[in-house]
Write a protein that holds these residues in place. Structure first.
Motif, PDB file in Angstrom:
ATOM      1  N   LEU A 208     -81.562 -32.137 -54.162  1.00 23.69           N
ATOM      2  CA  LEU A 208     -82.809 -31.743 -54.813  1.00 23.69           C
ATOM      3  C   LEU A 208     -82.569 -30.392 -55.466  1.00 23.69           C
ATOM      4  CD1 LEU A 208     -86.391 -32.057 -53.422  1.00 23.69           C
ATOM      5  CD2 LEU A 208     -85.657 -29.970 -54.538  1.00 23.69           C
ATOM      6  N   VAL A 209     -82.849 -30.288 -56.758  1.00 24.81           N
ATOM      7  CA  VAL A 209     -82.490 -29.103 -57.533  1.00 24.81           C
ATOM      8  C   VAL A 209     -83.745 -28.507 -58.162  1.00 24.81           C
ATOM      9  CG1 VAL A 209     -81.047 -28.185 -59.382  1.00 24.81           C
ATOM     10  CG2 VAL A 209     -80.271 -30.169 -58.052  1.00 24.81           C
ATOM     11  N   LEU A 210     -83.861 -27.184 -58.096  1.00 23.89           N
ATOM     12  CA  LEU A 210     -84.868 -26.443 -58.850  1.00 23.89           C
ATOM     13  C   LEU A 210     -84.149 -25.658 -59.941  1.00 23.89           C
ATOM     14  CD1 LEU A 210     -87.301 -25.043 -56.114  1.00 23.89           C
ATOM     15  CD2 LEU A 210     -87.593 -27.045 -57.585  1.00 23.89           C
ATOM     16  N   LEU A 211     -84.535 -25.877 -61.188  1.00 23.73           N
ATOM     17  CA  LEU A 211     -83.919 -25.199 -62.324  1.00 23.73           C
ATOM     18  C   LEU A 211     -84.975 -24.344 -63.010  1.00 23.73           C
ATOM     19  CD1 LEU A 211     -81.373 -26.626 -64.817  1.00 23.73           C
ATOM     20  CD2 LEU A 211     -83.393 -25.472 -65.708  1.00 23.73           C
ATOM     21  N   ASP A 212     -84.656 -23.081 -63.225  1.00 20.99           N
ATOM     22  CA  ASP A 212     -85.614 -22.128 -63.797  1.00 20.99           C
ATOM     23  C   ASP A 212     -84.990 -21.473 -65.028  1.00 20.99           C
ATOM     24  OD1 ASP A 212     -88.297 -20.694 -62.994  1.00 20.99           O
ATOM     25  OD2 ASP A 212     -86.948 -19.131 -63.730  1.00 20.99           O
ATOM     26  N   ILE A 213     -85.805 -21.327 -66.085  1.00 24.64           N
ATOM     27  CA  ILE A 213     -85.330 -20.698 -67.320  1.00 24.64           C
ATOM     28  C   ILE A 213     -85.401 -19.181 -67.153  1.00 24.64           C
ATOM     29  CG2 ILE A 213     -85.628 -20.573 -69.804  1.00 24.64           C
ATOM     30  CD1 ILE A 213     -84.898 -23.339 -68.654  1.00 24.64           C
ATOM     31  N   ASN A 214     -84.288 -18.522 -67.358  1.00 26.25           N
ATOM     32  CA  ASN A 214     -84.244 -17.067 -67.225  1.00 26.25           C
ATOM     33  C   ASN A 214     -84.883 -16.397 -68.437  1.00 26.25           C
ATOM     34  OD1 ASN A 214     -82.828 -17.439 -64.836  1.00 26.25           O
ATOM     35  ND2 ASN A 214     -80.821 -17.276 -65.837  1.00 26.25           N
ATOM     36  N   ARG A 215     -85.658 -15.370 -68.174  1.00 20.29           N
ATOM     37  CA  ARG A 215     -86.292 -14.541 -69.214  1.00 20.29           C
ATOM     38  C   ARG A 215     -87.163 -15.370 -70.161  1.00 20.29           C
ATOM     39  NH1 ARG A 215     -81.144 -13.151 -68.835  1.00 20.29           N
ATOM     40  NH2 ARG A 215     -80.606 -14.222 -70.795  1.00 20.29           N
ATOM     41  N   PHE A 216     -87.812 -16.382 -69.613  1.00 25.29           N
ATOM     42  CA  PHE A 216     -88.712 -17.178 -70.446  1.00 25.29           C
ATOM     43  C   PHE A 216     -89.979 -16.394 -70.791  1.00 25.29           C
ATOM     44  CE2 PHE A 216     -92.396 -20.038 -70.734  1.00 25.29           C
ATOM     45  CZ  PHE A 216     -92.036 -20.774 -71.850  1.00 25.29           C
ATOM     46  N   ALA A 217     -90.463 -15.596 -69.855  1.00 20.74           N
ATOM     47  CA  ALA A 217     -91.709 -14.851 -70.091  1.00 20.74           C
ATOM     48  C   ALA A 217     -91.604 -13.917 -71.301  1.00 20.74           C
ATOM     49  CB  ALA A 217     -92.108 -14.083 -68.832  1.00 20.74           C
ATOM     50  N   PRO A 218     -90.525 -13.144 -71.462  1.00 18.94           N
ATOM     51  CA  PRO A 218     -90.438 -12.305 -72.672  1.00 18.94           C
ATOM     52  C   PRO A 218     -90.446 -13.116 -73.966  1.00 18.94           C
ATOM     53  CG  PRO A 218     -88.888 -11.543 -71.012  1.00 18.94           C
ATOM     54  CD  PRO A 218     -89.438 -12.837 -70.514  1.00 18.94           C
ATOM     55  N   ILE A 219     -89.778 -14.284 -73.955  1.00 24.02           N
ATOM     56  CA  ILE A 219     -89.792 -15.136 -75.160  1.00 24.02           C
ATOM     57  C   ILE A 219     -91.211 -15.608 -75.444  1.00 24.02           C
ATOM     58  CG2 ILE A 219     -88.963 -17.325 -76.118  1.00 24.02           C
ATOM     59  CD1 ILE A 219     -86.411 -16.952 -74.491  1.00 24.02           C
ATOM     60  N   ASN A 220     -91.904 -16.050 -74.403  1.00 23.95           N
ATOM     61  CA  ASN A 220     -93.274 -16.546 -74.558  1.00 23.95           C
ATOM     62  C   ASN A 220     -94.207 -15.447 -75.049  1.00 23.95           C
ATOM     63  OD1 ASN A 220     -94.877 -18.874 -74.343  1.00 23.95           O
ATOM     64  ND2 ASN A 220     -95.783 -18.153 -72.454  1.00 23.95           N
ATOM     65  N   ASP A 221     -94.022 -14.230 -74.524  1.00 26.44           N
ATOM     66  CA  ASP A 221     -94.886 -13.117 -74.921  1.00 26.44           C
ATOM     67  C   ASP A 221     -94.592 -12.667 -76.354  1.00 26.44           C
ATOM     68  OD1 ASP A 221     -96.012 -13.220 -72.435  1.00 26.44           O
ATOM     69  OD2 ASP A 221     -94.751 -11.633 -71.596  1.00 26.44           O
TER      70      ASP A 221
ATOM     71  N   ALA B 108     -80.227 -20.333 -67.772  1.00 31.77           N
ATOM     72  CA  ALA B 108     -80.968 -20.954 -66.674  1.00 31.77           C
ATOM     73  C   ALA B 108     -80.212 -20.736 -65.373  1.00 31.77           C
ATOM     74  CB  ALA B 108     -81.177 -22.441 -66.931  1.00 31.77           C
ATOM     75  N   SER B 109     -80.950 -20.786 -64.279  1.00 32.35           N
ATOM     76  CA  SER B 109     -80.376 -20.710 -62.929  1.00 32.35           C
ATOM     77  C   SER B 109     -80.913 -21.881 -62.132  1.00 32.35           C
ATOM     78  CB  SER B 109     -80.754 -19.398 -62.246  1.00 32.35           C
ATOM     79  OG  SER B 109     -80.256 -18.292 -62.961  1.00 32.35           O
ATOM     80  N   ALA B 110     -80.120 -22.325 -61.148  1.00 30.50           N
ATOM     81  CA  ALA B 110     -80.502 -23.501 -60.368  1.00 30.50           C
ATOM     82  C   ALA B 110     -80.248 -23.240 -58.890  1.00 30.50           C
ATOM     83  CB  ALA B 110     -79.745 -24.741 -60.832  1.00 30.50           C
ATOM     84  N   GLY B 111     -81.159 -23.733 -58.069  1.00 27.91           N
ATOM     85  CA  GLY B 111     -80.990 -23.722 -56.613  1.00 27.91           C
ATOM     86  C   GLY B 111     -80.918 -25.145 -56.116  1.00 27.91           C
ATOM     87  N   VAL B 112     -79.914 -25.457 -55.292  1.00 27.69           N
ATOM     88  CA  VAL B 112     -79.647 -26.826 -54.860  1.00 27.69           C
ATOM     89  C   VAL B 112     -79.801 -26.918 -53.350  1.00 27.69           C
ATOM     90  CG1 VAL B 112     -78.005 -28.735 -54.886  1.00 27.69           C
ATOM     91  CG2 VAL B 112     -78.015 -27.067 -56.764  1.00 27.69           C
TER      92      VAL B 112
END
Length: 690
Positions: A299-312, A386-390
């Motif tokens: 089971l993997v969680l993948l998160d986009i790094n520094r997405f908030a600055p791009i969105n802002d 992106a970073s992922a936790g497995v």
């Protein structure tokens, strides 16, 4: 047939009209009979009671006349008899009036004959009574008494007997008439019961017709509603007649169609992420539970790094398009055999079926490489990472909740290490249940006064005296005993409760330092400020107020900050530090050397002191690299005019090395452990005197 074609409203109106008519008839007949009975009863009571009372009065007056006459016969003197004559005349008049009143009442022939007979007897008795009285005056009481016994007394007895018989006869007549009234009342009750029974029968018949015309269609409507409730949206709905039930059935048909349409939409909203068309968190967990028993996997969680600055910076529309593009890339890279979902914001979840740690690492690196490829949106090139936790199952957990938590911890670990992938098995720093329960108890502990301040001395190596100390908070728990700061301060910072703990610590430390100053003890205490404290707009004003109110010289207080406290909103934090420095307080950088831009902060911050972290002080006498770092830091501070505190010194060899290399202050177990206030004061006074 006409009744069945009527509307439900018309049926109910007709039925209730009939019932109300019958009930009104019952009420009217009953009221009429009761009024007649009441009037008759009242008449009987009034007339018959009056007749009986008059007969009784005749009897009573006759008896009273006899008594008065006997008294006259026994009274020889003329004077006393005059008074008795007056009483006798009064009784005779009253008796005559009673006879006259009785004679005037309208009676039956037989009763009238009895009254006439009594009237004659009364007249005869009156004549004899008068003659007896005259004999008393003419010939004396003896002859009058003989005349009374011979004639008057016999007529009196007959009068008394006949008046009692008349009274009894009148009573009997009254009882007879009352019995007739009771029979009339019984007949009225029977009639009322008959009418009520008729109303009930009519009501039952009408109810049966109404029920037959309503219940059967309603049952059909209920059957349709139950089918709709069970999810059957294809069953046929009866047309029904043109009445309320028919309208209900037509409304059910419309409702069936509307619910079917809405449920399809709701089902999509409940299980599908509307932005990316991927399964959402709920659907992902259901699918995982369904297939996790088939074998192992990841089971993997993948998160986009520094997405908030791009969105802002570029806006939510660009951010949404970016998330959709990333979703497509993840699906393509993961393949059709694996499950991809969007949990929330910029976090995705993957289920890699049958993958072990090596396979999962390879697949996730491929997926992250696909995500890292530049993306063009509205002419803007976006380079993302992106970073992922497995978390592997069943090794890291047997259920979705545990695996998501383990994968989340691994994801946080990967972000801190700036790695692409981290595994849950590498990260064991999960908060214990005891620590989690302490979070809820901190607020109550502050109110109950369970927090205490310990002071750890700082040795001035040049003077060989204690000139400074660090204030350390402890929690004296009533059940668990002494709790160290590392067991609750991190949670206080995460929950924001540190904003309540720090003001309490500052009040205690400033009050203690002011008392030391008044007692002639020159020791500068230092208190720690967290990142949340530095961003508090009221921080500077509160500290200035506490120092001014206590009378403590501003140079007798030091505030320690860490480099990490300056990472979030550094402009505001730096502004507050400049204001505190301008006020005259000492500032110290804690844990120096563990950050990533220490020299830059030394250059820009208005600090007076550096505290070298214990990681470099431990074993510096035998570790050349640690010795080189500490020596260079001491030389740097000497050039910049800053004091140096070596934190965590524990051996005499470390203390000797620091003394030879001209370190300013030393703090650690080699000097003393943290102590409560009273013990600390006694220890410092003894040490400095020695």
């Amino acid at each position: 047939m006409l009744f069945n074609t009527m509307s439900i409203r018309a049926r109910l109106i007709l039925a209730f009209a009939v019932l109300l008519g019958l009930l009104f008839a019952v009420a009217a007949v009953s009221l009429q009979r009761l009024e007649g009975l009441t009037a008759t009863t009242q008449e009987i009571v009034n007339v018959q009671a009056r007749r009986a009372l008059l007969a009784q009065r005749i009897n009573q007056h006759a008896q009273t006349e006899a008594i008065v006459l006997l008294n006259l016969l026994q009274t020889p003197e003329r004077g006393p008899r005059v008074l008795l004559y007056a009483a006798l005349d009064e009784e005779i008049a009253a008796s005559a009036k009673a006879v006259s009143d009785l004679d005037q009442t309208r009676l039956t022939a037989d009763v009238q004959n009895e009254i006439d007979h009594v009237t004659d007897l009364r007249q005869r008795y009156g004549v004899l009574l008068q003659e007896t009285v005259e004999l008393i005056e003419l010939e004396g009481t003896a002859k009058a008494h003989a005349y009374f016994e011979d004639r008057t007394h016999r007529v009196l007895n007959t009068l008394l007997f006949d008046t009692r018989a008349l009274e009894a006869h009148l009573q009997q007549m009254m009882q007879s008439e009352l019995e007739q009234l009771r029979q009339s009342g019984a007949q009225a009750r029977q009639l009322a019961i008959l009418l009520v029974a008729s109303a009930l029968v009519a009501g039952a018949v009408l109810a049966w017709f109404i029920a037959r015309g309503i219940v059967i269609p309603v049952r059909k409507a209920v059957s349709v509603a139950q089918s709709i409730a069970s999810g059957n949206y294809v069953m046929d709905v009866p047309v029904g007649q043109r009445d309320e039930i028919g309208a209900l059935l037509r409304a059910l048909r419309v409702m069936r169609d509307s619910i079917a349409s809405r449920e399809a939409k709701i089902l999509r909203l409940a299980y599908v992420d509307t932005l990316t068309d991927l399964p959402n968190r709920t659907r992902f967990m259901e699918l995982f539970e369904a297939c996790s028993g088939e074998g192992g996997g990841a089971l993997v969680l993948l998160d986009i790094n520094r997405f908030a600055p791009i969105n802002d910076a570029l806006g939510h529309m660009v951010g949404d398009r970016l998330l959709c593009e990333i979703a497509v890339r993840i699906q393509q890279a993961a393949g059709t055999s694996n499950l991809v979902a969007r949990l929330w914001a910029d976090q995705y979840a993957l289920l890699l079926r049958g993958a072990d740690q090596a396979t999962a690492a390879t697949q996730m690196h491929q997926i992250i490489e696909a995500v890292r490829a530049p993306i063009m949106i509205e002419g803007q090139r976006l380079d993302i990472d992106a970073s992922a936790g497995v978390a592997l199952y069943p090794q890291d957990g047997a259920n979705t909740t545990t695996l998501l938590r383990r994968a989340g911890l691994a994801l946080n670990c990967a972000k801190r290490r700036h790695d692409s992938v981290a595994f849950g098995s590498e990260w064991d720093d999960e908060p214990a249940h005891a620590q989690l329960s302490l979070i809820g108890e901190m607020r109550e502990a502050l109110v109950r006064g369970e927090f205490v301040i310990y002071y750890q001395p700082k040795l001035n190596l040049a003077q060989h005296k204690i000139t400074a100390t660090e204030a350390l908070i402890r929690w004296q728990h009533p059940v668990r005993g002494m709790i160290l700061p590392m067991q609750f301060i991190p949670f206080a910072e995460q929950t924001g409760f540190i904003r309540e703990i720090t003001p309490w610590v500052l009040r205690q430390v400033i009050a203690d330092a002011a008392q030391w100053h008044r007692n002639g003890l020159t020791v500068v205490p230092s208190a720690n400020l967290s990142a949340l404290d530095l961003l508090n707009h009221a921080l500077v004003m509160n500290i200035q107020h506490l120092v001014t109110q206590s009378g403590l010289p501003v140079g007798q207080l030091c505030l320690e900050i860490t480099e990490s406290a300056l990472m979030d909103q550094p402009e505001l934090a730096l502004q507050h530090l400049h204001e505190l420095s301008a006020f005259g307080l000492k500032l110290s950088i804690d844990d120096y050397g563990t950050g990533q831009s220490s020299l830059a902060y030394v250059k820009t911050l208005p600090v007076n002191e550096l505290k070298i972290d214990r990681a470099f002080v431990t074993g510096l006498d035998v570790t050349p690299k640690n010795a080189a770092i500490v020596r260079s830091t001491i030389l740097l501070c000497q050039e910049l005019g800053l004091s140096v505190v070596a934190e965590g010194a524990e051996t005499a060899e470390e203390l000797a090395w620091l003394t030879r290399n001209q370190c300013d202050l030393v703090q650690g177990y080699v000097v003393a452990k943290p102590m409560p206030l009273n013990e600390f004061i006694a220890w410092v006074e003894k040490f400095n005197q020695a």
